[in-house]
Design a protein around this motif. Structure first.
Motif, PDB file in Angstrom:
ATOM      1  N   SER A  10       0.855  -1.178   0.000  1.00 53.53           N
ATOM      2  CA  SER A  10       0.000   0.000   0.000  1.00 53.53           C
ATOM      3  C   SER A  10       0.894   1.232   0.000  1.00 53.53           C
ATOM      4  CB  SER A  10      -0.914   0.005   1.228  1.00 53.53           C
ATOM      5  OG  SER A  10      -1.753   1.138   1.217  1.00 53.53           O
ATOM      6  N   PRO A  63       1.309   5.059   0.214  1.00 52.20           N
ATOM      7  CA  PRO A  63       0.477   6.139   0.744  1.00 52.20           C
ATOM      8  C   PRO A  63       0.324   7.313  -0.226  1.00 52.20           C
ATOM      9  CG  PRO A  63       2.171   5.484   2.325  1.00 52.20           C
ATOM     10  CD  PRO A  63       2.520   4.850   1.023  1.00 52.20           C
ATOM     11  N   GLU A  64      -0.785   7.996  -0.101  1.00 52.52           N
ATOM     12  CA  GLU A  64      -0.970   9.253  -0.820  1.00 52.52           C
ATOM     13  C   GLU A  64       0.188  10.191  -0.502  1.00 52.52           C
ATOM     14  OE1 GLU A  64      -4.077  13.058  -0.696  1.00 52.52           O
ATOM     15  OE2 GLU A  64      -4.682  11.110   0.116  1.00 52.52           O
ATOM     16  N   PRO A 106      -3.863   6.535  -2.283  1.00 52.49           N
ATOM     17  CA  PRO A 106      -3.058   5.333  -2.054  1.00 52.49           C
ATOM     18  C   PRO A 106      -3.087   4.402  -3.268  1.00 52.49           C
ATOM     19  CG  PRO A 106      -4.469   5.785  -0.170  1.00 52.49           C
ATOM     20  CD  PRO A 106      -4.933   6.699  -1.275  1.00 52.49           C
ATOM     21  N   ARG A 152      -2.377   0.387  -4.660  1.00 55.11           N
ATOM     22  CA  ARG A 152      -2.275  -1.020  -4.259  1.00 55.11           C
ATOM     23  C   ARG A 152      -1.469  -1.753  -5.328  1.00 55.11           C
ATOM     24  NH1 ARG A 152      -6.352  -4.282  -3.821  1.00 55.11           N
ATOM     25  NH2 ARG A 152      -5.746  -5.261  -1.863  1.00 55.11           N
TER      26      ARG A 152
END
Length: 228
Positions: free
Chosen positions: A25, A27-28, A128, A130
């Motif tokens: 993941s 992150p933004e 985010p 994936r």
């Protein structure tokens, strides 16, 4: 004898919710660096996903035959893996820039500063991501493959990329170790990740700019590349 990547068997691909470590993941706000050609025969924009393929990219998800495949785009870059700093001072972006530079010019080990107007773009993702983790998790072993997906024959890796994209349409792409700089992480973003790119990049610099020449020379000297 180098390890060979077997053909994928999608029946062995596990459900991703069985082990959270299989999906990275991102992150933004995470920074991604890429080098693209803004000129030449096939110029592209910094945020453009290549829908023509598959070509020589390791994780091109395009189906065969080679051609224009709307909805099957790819954009390659390198993840920031540190904090602070920039290109010139060798900080986080500096490391990502080095890996991107080596990846783009690895075929002849010649960094051509003007052919096709090669340009550095750095951008922060707006949501985010994936990404299937092919190097820092054991997904590839569980799925019946091996580490050659990141460093072996690219055509074999592309077969896996197509199978992964079909099996997990919810993914934004894949992340793997660079075959040249093992601690760098290369991302292949697929078409579904287009909405994670910002309207404007954080940096957009032609490689021939004076402020980049010094760091390019240092990278080339360290890794035995020629600068032209």
């Amino acid at each position: 004898m180098s390890e060979q990547l077997p053909a994928p068997d999608p029946a062995r691909f596990p459900a991703l919710d069985a082990d959270p470590s299989w999906v990275l993941s991102v992150p933004e706000g995470t920074l991604i660096a890429r080098i693209f050609r803004a000129g030449g025969t096939h110029p592209v924009a910094w945020h453009e996903f290549r829908t023509f393929g598959p070509l020589d990219g390791r994780f091109d998800p395009h189906p065969l035959p080679v051609g224009e495949h709307e909805g099957a785009g790819v954009l390659y870059g390198v993840l920031e893996r540190g904090r602070g700093g920039g290109v010139a001072d060798g900080g986080a972006l500096g490391g990502a820039f080095a890996a991107a530079l080596l990846e783009v010019f690895q075929a002849q080990r010649m960094i051509r500063l003007r052919d096709g107007s090669p340009t550095l773009a750095a951008f922060e993702v707006t949501r985010p991501l994936r990404l299937l983790d092919l190097s820092d998790s054991d997904w590839i072993a569980v799925a019946g493959g091996n580490s050659a997906i990141s460093s072996g024959d690219r055509e074999r890796s592309r077969v896996w990329a197509r199978a992964i994209a079909q099996r997990y349409p919810e993914l934004d792409g894949v992340v793997s170790a660079s075959s040249l700089v093992p601690d760098a992480r290369v991302v292949a973003l697929w078409a579904g990740a287009a909405d994670a790119l910002p309207r404007y990049p954080a940096a957009l610099l032609p490689l021939g700019r004076d402020e980049l020449i010094g760091v390019i020379d240092r990278i080339a000297d360290r890794y035995g590349y020629l600068v032209l």
